[in-house]
Design a protein around this motif. Structure first.
Motif, PDB file in Angstrom:
ATOM      1  N   ALA A 125     -10.528  25.612   7.650  1.00 54.15           N
ATOM      2  CA  ALA A 125     -10.784  25.155   6.286  1.00 54.15           C
ATOM      3  C   ALA A 125     -12.283  25.113   5.996  1.00 54.15           C
ATOM      4  O   ALA A 125     -12.739  25.494   4.907  1.00 54.15           O
ATOM      5  N   LYS A 126     -13.064  24.657   6.980  1.00 53.58           N
ATOM      6  CA  LYS A 126     -14.519  24.632   6.815  1.00 53.58           C
ATOM      7  C   LYS A 126     -15.072  26.037   6.652  1.00 53.58           C
ATOM      8  O   LYS A 126     -15.940  26.297   5.803  1.00 53.58           O
ATOM      9  N   GLN A 127     -14.540  26.947   7.439  1.00 51.19           N
ATOM     10  CA  GLN A 127     -14.982  28.346   7.366  1.00 51.19           C
ATOM     11  C   GLN A 127     -14.689  28.936   5.997  1.00 51.19           C
ATOM     12  O   GLN A 127     -15.494  29.700   5.446  1.00 51.19           O
ATOM     13  N   GLU A 128     -13.531  28.594   5.425  1.00 52.12           N
ATOM     14  CA  GLU A 128     -13.122  29.148   4.136  1.00 52.12           C
ATOM     15  C   GLU A 128     -13.594  28.298   2.959  1.00 52.12           C
ATOM     16  O   GLU A 128     -13.341  28.650   1.802  1.00 52.12           O
ATOM     17  N   ASN A 129     -14.239  27.143   3.255  1.00 54.35           N
ATOM     18  CA  ASN A 129     -14.689  26.221   2.215  1.00 54.35           C
ATOM     19  C   ASN A 129     -13.514  25.750   1.349  1.00 54.35           C
ATOM     20  O   ASN A 129     -13.580  25.731   0.123  1.00 54.35           O
ATOM     21  N   LEU A 130     -12.444  25.344   2.015  1.00 54.23           N
ATOM     22  CA  LEU A 130     -11.233  24.904   1.340  1.00 54.23           C
ATOM     23  C   LEU A 130     -10.951  23.433   1.645  1.00 54.23           C
ATOM     24  O   LEU A 130     -11.211  22.954   2.747  1.00 54.23           O
ATOM     25  N   PHE A 131     -10.416  22.750   0.665  1.00 51.99           N
ATOM     26  CA  PHE A 131     -10.078  21.333   0.802  1.00 51.99           C
ATOM     27  C   PHE A 131      -8.798  21.166   1.617  1.00 51.99           C
ATOM     28  O   PHE A 131      -7.809  21.869   1.399  1.00 51.99           O
ATOM     29  N   VAL A 132      -8.820  20.219   2.552  1.00 54.61           N
ATOM     30  CA  VAL A 132      -7.626  19.839   3.313  1.00 54.61           C
ATOM     31  C   VAL A 132      -7.613  18.325   3.434  1.00 54.61           C
ATOM     32  O   VAL A 132      -8.633  17.708   3.753  1.00 54.61           O
ATOM     33  N   MET A 133      -6.451  17.736   3.181  1.00 55.13           N
ATOM     34  CA  MET A 133      -6.305  16.293   3.393  1.00 55.13           C
ATOM     35  C   MET A 133      -4.919  15.986   3.931  1.00 55.13           C
ATOM     36  O   MET A 133      -3.921  16.527   3.464  1.00 55.13           O
ATOM     37  N   GLU A 134      -4.887  15.118   4.930  1.00 58.26           N
ATOM     38  CA  GLU A 134      -3.619  14.604   5.429  1.00 58.26           C
ATOM     39  C   GLU A 134      -3.117  13.546   4.459  1.00 58.26           C
ATOM     40  O   GLU A 134      -3.871  12.662   4.042  1.00 58.26           O
ATOM     41  N   ASN A 135      -1.846  13.606   4.092  1.00 56.86           N
ATOM     42  CA  ASN A 135      -1.304  12.685   3.094  1.00 56.86           C
ATOM     43  C   ASN A 135      -0.887  11.362   3.740  1.00 56.86           C
ATOM     44  O   ASN A 135       0.284  10.982   3.736  1.00 56.86           O
ATOM     45  N   ASN A 136      -1.881  10.672   4.299  1.00 61.87           N
ATOM     46  CA  ASN A 136      -1.644   9.319   4.806  1.00 61.87           C
ATOM     47  C   ASN A 136      -1.784   8.382   3.614  1.00 61.87           C
ATOM     48  O   ASN A 136      -2.816   7.739   3.417  1.00 61.87           O
ATOM     49  N   TRP A 137      -0.755   8.308   2.811  1.00 63.82           N
ATOM     50  CA  TRP A 137      -0.847   7.671   1.498  1.00 63.82           C
ATOM     51  C   TRP A 137      -1.146   6.182   1.580  1.00 63.82           C
ATOM     52  O   TRP A 137      -1.671   5.592   0.629  1.00 63.82           O
ATOM     53  N   LEU A 138      -0.857   5.549   2.735  1.00 66.91           N
ATOM     54  CA  LEU A 138      -1.186   4.136   2.912  1.00 66.91           C
ATOM     55  C   LEU A 138      -2.673   3.881   2.698  1.00 66.91           C
ATOM     56  O   LEU A 138      -3.071   2.835   2.161  1.00 66.91           O
ATOM     57  N   ARG A 139      -3.515   4.819   3.096  1.00 64.47           N
ATOM     58  CA  ARG A 139      -4.959   4.642   2.993  1.00 64.47           C
ATOM     59  C   ARG A 139      -5.431   4.507   1.544  1.00 64.47           C
ATOM     60  O   ARG A 139      -6.521   3.983   1.288  1.00 64.47           O
ATOM     61  N   PHE A 140      -4.635   4.983   0.581  1.00 60.70           N
ATOM     62  CA  PHE A 140      -5.082   5.036  -0.804  1.00 60.70           C
ATOM     63  C   PHE A 140      -4.435   3.971  -1.692  1.00 60.70           C
ATOM     64  O   PHE A 140      -4.766   3.873  -2.865  1.00 60.70           O
ATOM     65  N   LEU A 141      -3.525   3.179  -1.123  1.00 60.77           N
ATOM     66  CA  LEU A 141      -2.915   2.126  -1.923  1.00 60.77           C
ATOM     67  C   LEU A 141      -3.962   1.094  -2.322  1.00 60.77           C
ATOM     68  O   LEU A 141      -4.856   0.773  -1.537  1.00 60.77           O
ATOM     69  N   PRO A 142      -3.880   0.535  -3.530  1.00 60.63           N
ATOM     70  CA  PRO A 142      -4.856  -0.483  -3.953  1.00 60.63           C
ATOM     71  C   PRO A 142      -4.965  -1.653  -2.978  1.00 60.63           C
ATOM     72  O   PRO A 142      -6.064  -2.183  -2.785  1.00 60.63           O
ATOM     73  N   ILE A 143      -3.867  -2.035  -2.335  1.00 63.99           N
ATOM     74  CA  ILE A 143      -3.930  -3.150  -1.390  1.00 63.99           C
ATOM     75  C   ILE A 143      -4.783  -2.783  -0.179  1.00 63.99           C
ATOM     76  O   ILE A 143      -5.547  -3.616   0.339  1.00 63.99           O
ATOM     77  N   SER A 144      -4.702  -1.537   0.291  1.00 59.96           N
ATOM     78  CA  SER A 144      -5.528  -1.099   1.420  1.00 59.96           C
ATOM     79  C   SER A 144      -7.002  -1.060   1.027  1.00 59.96           C
ATOM     80  O   SER A 144      -7.873  -1.488   1.791  1.00 59.96           O
ATOM     81  N   THR A 145      -7.267  -0.527  -0.152  1.00 56.10           N
ATOM     82  CA  THR A 145      -8.651  -0.468  -0.635  1.00 56.10           C
ATOM     83  C   THR A 145      -9.246  -1.861  -0.733  1.00 56.10           C
ATOM     84  O   THR A 145     -10.395  -2.100  -0.330  1.00 56.10           O
ATOM     85  N   ALA A 146      -8.469  -2.816  -1.261  1.00 61.63           N
ATOM     86  CA  ALA A 146      -8.952  -4.189  -1.407  1.00 61.63           C
ATOM     87  C   ALA A 146      -9.226  -4.831  -0.052  1.00 61.63           C
ATOM     88  O   ALA A 146     -10.238  -5.523   0.127  1.00 61.63           O
ATOM     89  N   ILE A 147      -8.350  -4.604   0.915  1.00 65.12           N
ATOM     90  CA  ILE A 147      -8.525  -5.210   2.238  1.00 65.12           C
ATOM     91  C   ILE A 147      -9.771  -4.662   2.920  1.00 65.12           C
ATOM     92  O   ILE A 147     -10.533  -5.412   3.552  1.00 65.12           O
ATOM     93  N   ARG A 148     -10.009  -3.371   2.809  1.00 67.36           N
ATOM     94  CA  ARG A 148     -11.229  -2.809   3.393  1.00 67.36           C
ATOM     95  C   ARG A 148     -12.474  -3.439   2.768  1.00 67.36           C
ATOM     96  O   ARG A 148     -13.475  -3.708   3.457  1.00 67.36           O
ATOM     97  N   LYS A 149     -12.427  -3.713   1.470  1.00 69.24           N
ATOM     98  CA  LYS A 149     -13.572  -4.347   0.807  1.00 69.24           C
ATOM     99  C   LYS A 149     -13.761  -5.779   1.286  1.00 69.24           C
ATOM    100  O   LYS A 149     -14.902  -6.252   1.439  1.00 69.24           O
ATOM    101  N   TYR A 150     -12.661  -6.498   1.525  1.00 70.69           N
ATOM    102  CA  TYR A 150     -12.760  -7.850   2.074  1.00 70.69           C
ATOM    103  C   TYR A 150     -13.474  -7.815   3.421  1.00 70.69           C
ATOM    104  O   TYR A 150     -14.329  -8.653   3.716  1.00 70.69           O
ATOM    105  N   ILE A 151     -13.112  -6.862   4.249  1.00 73.28           N
ATOM    106  CA  ILE A 151     -13.733  -6.757   5.577  1.00 73.28           C
ATOM    107  C   ILE A 151     -15.208  -6.396   5.454  1.00 73.28           C
ATOM    108  O   ILE A 151     -16.074  -7.023   6.081  1.00 73.28           O
ATOM    109  N   GLU A 152     -15.516  -5.406   4.642  1.00 73.07           N
ATOM    110  CA  GLU A 152     -16.895  -4.941   4.498  1.00 73.07           C
ATOM    111  C   GLU A 152     -17.804  -6.002   3.886  1.00 73.07           C
ATOM    112  O   GLU A 152     -19.004  -6.048   4.178  1.00 73.07           O
TER     113      GLU A 152
END
Length: 393
Positions: A125-152
């Motif tokens: 993907a890096k060689q072809e300059n193409l986007f790749v993402m694993e769909n670990n959708w838990l990482r993007f839930l608002p509750i996950s985002t909020a918890i990371r901010k609490y920690i940081e």
């Protein structure tokens, strides 16, 4: 506008597409519109036609074309990104095929069977300059985002320990022979199927929340019990040592557990047992209201200092009153607007493509590789080997 075709028409694809086509304005998203422009089935075109009739046409006016093969869909030049939801055992092959056709990728977790395969996908993907993402959708839930901010933000203090569990509470003996959860040819077992959610909590809390120069690869110890009838894991426990967020002053332990046989919520109450506990020097944050894959609520309990005797004497002191406990209910992952919340990850893809990024800032490639390396080490220690046909590169 993100124009997205899908590979395969299974259970996960139906839920993803249903979420994807919910009016984005209902969740406050006004900078993106998602359209499904094509669907491919690995078996026959009629299956793709039925999938479109059932899940796409009721929700969008734009044309969506059914394809009887992956090759046919990938040959199109009017798509932005391909969503791959084939079984784990096919991810490596399907991702390579998409990259060969110069297509960006959103692939269901886990990205591949092992770290070597994942590294080859990301290098290509890096060689072809193409986007790749694993769909670990838990990482993007608002509750996950909020918890990371609490920690940081240091509101919890130095994070010393994280517990996370996702377990089914079912007996593998009750499943039919060849069931995908216990089929080694499909990379079955609880670790890659549901254990990844427990591991995600540990790594997003103890790795992602640290400044990049303080991050450390974890020291790993693990135990695994194999289901003898299939040779895949039925129970796995992983202990990791990392630097403690938010400043890396101490060592932190992450304990990730998963099992088919036990249940994270034995009395089905959901609010009685936290699926995740994040223990800091100032407070503990508990995650409740659903399994670790889709929780709804956080509860922050201040740390009361002192020995057992002084705690009894301080029955009216700060930290012993219910008023001192902060509870925030985020609601179901799909709220507002409904669904299961998978669109949060799709929004991340759309914005990354718009901004010409090849990887997500919230799910970067190095963290996908780290997860695969952890899984490899746990499988090695537990003696879990999949057939060479799906492990090879």
């Amino acid at each position: 506008m993100a124009r997205l075709p899908g590979l395969t028409t299974g259970w996960m694809a139906s839920r993803f597409v249903t979420d994807l086509l919910i009016d984005a304005r209902l969740r406050g998203t006004t900078d993106l519109i998602h359209n499904v422009v094509g669907v491919a089935s690995s078996t026959r075109q009629e299956t793709a036609v039925k999938f479109i009739d059932d899940f796409v046409r009721p929700a969008q006016k734009e044309e969506c074309i059914a394809h009887g093969s992956f090759e046919s869909l990938l040959s199109r030049d009017d798509i932005d990104v391909v969503y791959i939801s084939t079984p784990h055992s096919s991810h490596y092959e399907n991702c390579l095929q998409a990259l060969e056709h110069k297509k960006s990728i959103l692939c269901e977790k886990v990205l591949t069977i092992n770290a070597t395969q994942a590294r080859k996908i990301l290098d290509r993907a890096k060689q072809e300059n193409l986007f790749v993402m694993e769909n670990n959708w838990l990482r993007f839930l608002p509750i996950s985002t909020a918890i990371r901010k609490y920690i940081e933000s240091n509101k919890l203090g130095d994070i010393i320990r994280v517990y996370a569990d996702l377990s089914y509470g079912e007996n593998p003996e009750s499943w039919p022979e060849g069931h995908r959860s216990i089929n080694p040819d499909l990379a079955g077992g609880c670790l890659l199927n549901i254990g990844i959610y427990s591991l995600t909590w540990v790594l997003q809390c103890l790795y992602h929340t640290l400044p990049s120069d303080l991050r450390q690869k974890p020291k790993i110890q693990s135990l695994m019990s194999l289901y003898s009838a299939a040779g895949v894991d039925e129970t796995s426990t992983v202990i990791m040592e990392l630097a403690s967020p938010p400043h890396g002053k101490h060592k932190a332990h992450g304990i990730a557990t998963t099992s088919f046989r036990t249940d994270w919520d034995p009395n089905k109450c959901q609010d009685s047992v936290p699926c995740v506990r994040i223990l800091g020097s100032k407070a503990e944050l508990q995650v409740l209201g659903g399994p670790a894959s889709r929780p709804q609520t956080i509860r922050i309990i201040p740390q009361l200092r002192g020995n057992a005797k002084s705690r009894r004497q301080m029955s009216g002191a700060k930290g012993t009153k219910q008023d001192d406990i902060e509870v925030i209910n985020f609601g179901p992952p799909g709220e507002p607007g409904g669904g299961r919340g998978m669109f949060w990850a799709a929004d991340e893809v759309g914005r990354s493509l718009r901004d010409k990024e090849v990887e997500s800032k919230n799910m970067p490639w190095n963290e996908t590789l780290l997860m695969m390396e952890v899984l490899d080490e746990v499988r090695r220690a537990g003696g879990l080997h999949y057939p060479e046909a799906i492990e090879k590169i």
